[in-house]
Design a protein around this motif. Structure first.
Motif, PDB file in Angstrom:
ATOM      1  N   UNK A  67       0.856  -1.178   0.000  1.00  0.00           N
ATOM      2  CA  UNK A  67       0.000   0.000   0.000  1.00  0.00           C
ATOM      3  C   UNK A  67       0.898   1.235   0.000  1.00  0.00           C
ATOM      4  N   UNK A  68       0.766   2.057  -1.035  1.00  0.00           N
ATOM      5  CA  UNK A  68       1.575   3.268  -1.159  1.00  0.00           C
ATOM      6  C   UNK A  68       0.653   4.476  -1.313  1.00  0.00           C
ATOM      7  N   UNK A  69       1.140   5.678  -0.996  1.00  0.00           N
ATOM      8  CA  UNK A  69       0.279   6.863  -1.106  1.00  0.00           C
ATOM      9  C   UNK A  69       0.006   7.300  -2.541  1.00  0.00           C
ATOM     10  N   UNK A  70       0.996   7.107  -3.434  1.00  0.00           N
ATOM     11  CA  UNK A  70       0.889   7.721  -4.763  1.00  0.00           C
ATOM     12  C   UNK A  70       1.722   6.929  -5.765  1.00  0.00           C
ATOM     13  N   UNK A  71       1.069   6.317  -6.724  1.00  0.00           N
ATOM     14  CA  UNK A  71       1.785   5.501  -7.709  1.00  0.00           C
ATOM     15  C   UNK A  71       2.520   6.350  -8.739  1.00  0.00           C
ATOM     16  N   UNK A  92       7.133 -15.373  -4.499  1.00  0.00           N
ATOM     17  CA  UNK A  92       5.919 -14.634  -4.137  1.00  0.00           C
ATOM     18  C   UNK A  92       5.575 -13.606  -5.216  1.00  0.00           C
ATOM     19  N   UNK A  93       4.290 -13.266  -5.294  1.00  0.00           N
ATOM     20  CA  UNK A  93       3.807 -12.186  -6.146  1.00  0.00           C
ATOM     21  C   UNK A  93       3.284 -11.063  -5.266  1.00  0.00           C
ATOM     22  N   UNK A  94       3.030  -9.903  -5.872  1.00  0.00           N
ATOM     23  CA  UNK A  94       2.564  -8.757  -5.091  1.00  0.00           C
ATOM     24  C   UNK A  94       1.248  -8.216  -5.644  1.00  0.00           C
ATOM     25  N   UNK A  95       0.500  -7.579  -4.764  1.00  0.00           N
ATOM     26  CA  UNK A  95      -0.699  -6.825  -5.130  1.00  0.00           C
ATOM     27  C   UNK A  95      -0.478  -5.391  -4.656  1.00  0.00           C
ATOM     28  N   UNK A  96      -0.591  -4.428  -5.566  1.00  0.00           N
ATOM     29  CA  UNK A  96      -0.322  -3.028  -5.234  1.00  0.00           C
ATOM     30  C   UNK A  96      -1.635  -2.262  -5.133  1.00  0.00           C
ATOM     31  N   UNK A  97      -1.766  -1.483  -4.071  1.00  0.00           N
ATOM     32  CA  UNK A  97      -2.924  -0.610  -3.892  1.00  0.00           C
ATOM     33  C   UNK A  97      -2.463   0.778  -3.468  1.00  0.00           C
ATOM     34  N   UNK A  98      -3.254   1.785  -3.819  1.00  0.00           N
ATOM     35  CA  UNK A  98      -2.912   3.179  -3.525  1.00  0.00           C
ATOM     36  C   UNK A  98      -3.888   3.768  -2.519  1.00  0.00           C
ATOM     37  N   UNK A  99      -3.346   4.463  -1.522  1.00  0.00           N
ATOM     38  CA  UNK A  99      -4.188   5.075  -0.489  1.00  0.00           C
ATOM     39  C   UNK A  99      -4.542   6.524  -0.798  1.00  0.00           C
ATOM     40  N   UNK A 100      -3.918   7.098  -1.833  1.00  0.00           N
ATOM     41  CA  UNK A 100      -4.101   8.511  -2.171  1.00  0.00           C
ATOM     42  C   UNK A 100      -3.801   9.411  -0.969  1.00  0.00           C
ATOM     43  N   UNK A 101      -2.898   8.927  -0.114  1.00  0.00           N
ATOM     44  CA  UNK A 101      -2.444   9.673   1.063  1.00  0.00           C
ATOM     45  C   UNK A 101      -3.582  10.014   2.023  1.00  0.00           C
ATOM     46  N   UNK A 102      -4.564   9.118   2.131  1.00  0.00           N
ATOM     47  CA  UNK A 102      -5.703   9.318   3.026  1.00  0.00           C
ATOM     48  C   UNK A 102      -5.831   8.116   3.960  1.00  0.00           C
ATOM     49  N   UNK A 121       1.811  -7.401   4.488  1.00  0.00           N
ATOM     50  CA  UNK A 121       1.653  -6.123   3.792  1.00  0.00           C
ATOM     51  C   UNK A 121       2.863  -5.236   4.044  1.00  0.00           C
ATOM     52  N   UNK A 122       3.363  -4.620   2.976  1.00  0.00           N
ATOM     53  CA  UNK A 122       4.360  -3.558   3.066  1.00  0.00           C
ATOM     54  C   UNK A 122       3.587  -2.250   2.964  1.00  0.00           C
ATOM     55  N   UNK A 123       3.715  -1.398   3.959  1.00  0.00           N
ATOM     56  CA  UNK A 123       2.902  -0.189   4.032  1.00  0.00           C
ATOM     57  C   UNK A 123       3.757   1.065   4.098  1.00  0.00           C
ATOM     58  N   UNK A 124       3.511   1.989   3.159  1.00  0.00           N
ATOM     59  CA  UNK A 124       4.007   3.359   3.280  1.00  0.00           C
ATOM     60  C   UNK A 124       2.818   4.173   3.779  1.00  0.00           C
ATOM     61  N   UNK A 125       2.781   4.543   5.054  1.00  0.00           N
ATOM     62  CA  UNK A 125       1.589   5.170   5.631  1.00  0.00           C
ATOM     63  C   UNK A 125       1.276   6.523   5.005  1.00  0.00           C
ATOM     64  N   UNK A 126       0.019   6.905   5.096  1.00  0.00           N
ATOM     65  CA  UNK A 126      -0.379   8.241   4.660  1.00  0.00           C
ATOM     66  C   UNK A 126       0.168   9.267   5.655  1.00  0.00           C
ATOM     67  N   UNK A 127       0.270  10.510   5.209  1.00  0.00           N
ATOM     68  CA  UNK A 127       0.736  11.578   6.098  1.00  0.00           C
ATOM     69  C   UNK A 127      -0.337  12.004   7.087  1.00  0.00           C
ATOM     70  N   UNK A 128      -1.544  11.518   6.886  1.00  0.00           N
ATOM     71  CA  UNK A 128      -2.652  11.808   7.800  1.00  0.00           C
ATOM     72  C   UNK A 128      -2.481  10.928   9.033  1.00  0.00           C
ATOM     73  N   UNK A 129      -1.842  11.464  10.080  1.00  0.00           N
ATOM     74  CA  UNK A 129      -1.476  10.652  11.234  1.00  0.00           C
ATOM     75  C   UNK A 129      -2.690   9.939  11.834  1.00  0.00           C
TER      76      UNK A 129
END
Length: 335
Positions: A67-71, A92-102, A121-129
């Motif tokens: 899960x990343x904020x912005x592809x 292993x394979x991966x599934x990518x999803x975007x959080x749009x930084x929310x 899950x590998x997570x790059x968290x949103x900046x919205x704490x």
């Protein structure tokens, strides 16, 4: 054509469905000769295991969610590619999803991945704490943006910026401007601290560097605007060098200098941060502090698959950056 099932493979191979399953999961109890024979029949019939069915039976899905904020951000794109390569080395394979930084969308994406029975899950968290509430039993590794109260894996942003500023100092620069990132970004704040660290060392507390700081988003246009702000002053007051918190900012700043008729590096040195592929394509080629993106991704995959110990709480794994010298830095000209 009818769909080929595991029973069809077992029948043609003259083995049980359990043996076929053990071959598919690389179980060590299967002999080499039998493994080769069953694999050959699987290929011959074109049999494709159903990942969701295997997950329902309690088997690993061999899927990792990211899960990343912005592809569209080149840094995150390279992180995803590096993670995919690292995962593939382990089958292993991966599934990518975007959080749009929310944060709300991020929670939704984590839930969707959990329903698909990913193994982690590998997570790059949103900046919205926010407070993460991962599904019970689902491993999550935080990378890049290290949330307060959590641990994870990231580049050593603070030391990386110090490295870049020290490079400019060694060339003779003292009026060094800085384009920071958004205030709500953990990496941006760490990079700002690195700049302040380095400037305090060279000024010995006699000079306030604040007037030479411009806050901006990490993109090209924001870097261009910040560059205009820092450079729109008398020659003896404007910076002789600018450190940008991202390569995209740095490239935007290069454009601002070009529009103002300020030659690079003769009258202005510029250093970026990230080390994205685009940095090597600019004219002149951008000097940048390169993040160890491949190492970050590989370490995150290794932690998820229990190939490497997870970082302790409050003790993130910080990987060193390295400076990649291009053609945008030189000694300053006399005023």
């Amino acid at each position: 054509m009818p769909k080929v099932g595991i029973r069809d493979v077992a029948k043609l191979a003259g083995v049980s469905t359990g043996t076929v399953s053990r071959v598919l999961n690389d179980h060590p109890s299967v002999t080499g000769e039998l493994r080769v024979r069953v694999r050959g029949i699987i290929e011959q019939l074109g049999y494709m295991p159903d990942p969701s069915a295997r997950s329902m039976r309690g088997k690993v899905s061999r899927l990792i969610g990211i899960v990343i904020p912005d592809l569209t951000n080149p840094f995150f794109s390279e992180l995803v590619q590096s993670a995919e390569q690292a995962a593939a080395r382990h089958g292993y394979n991966i599934i990518v999803m975007t959080s749009f930084d929310q944060a709300a969308k991020e929670a939704d994406r984590i839930g969707q991945l959990a329903s698909r029975k990913v193994d982690g899950i590998i997570l790059v968290p949103s900046n919205d704490f926010h407070t993460l509430k991962p599904p019970k039993g689902l491993p999550i590794v935080i990378v890049d943006r290290l949330l307060p109260g959590y641990s994870g894996i990231a580049a050593d942003h603070r030391s990386g910026v110090r490295l870049g500023v020290e490079h400019l100092v060694k060339l003779g620069h003292r009026r060094i401007g800085f384009i920071s990132g958004p205030k709500d970004s953990v990496p941006a704040n760490d990079r700002l601290k690195g700049y302040i660290d380095a400037m305090e060392l060279i000024s010995e507390g006699k000079q306030n560097a604040a007037p030479l700081i411009a806050e901006a988003a990490f993109d090209y246009e924001s870097g261009r605007s910040a560059g205009n702000y820092l450079l729109a002053r008398a020659r003896h007051e404007r910076p002789t060098a600018i450190f940008a918190s991202s390569d995209q900012q740095a490239i935007g700043c290069m454009r601002a200098a070009h529009d103002l008729g300020i030659p690079i590096p003769a009258a202005l040195s510029i250093v970026g941060f990230d080390g994205i592929p685009l940095a090597s394509m600019t004219i002149p080629r951008l000097t940048t502090v390169k993040q160890p993106i491949q190492d970050i991704a590989a370490a995150a995959v290794a932690v998820l698959l229990s190939k490497q110990g997870a970082p302790e709480l409050g003790k993130p794994l910080l990987l060193p950056c390295a400076i990649s010298e291009g053609e945008t830095t030189s000694s300053p000209q006399p005023d």
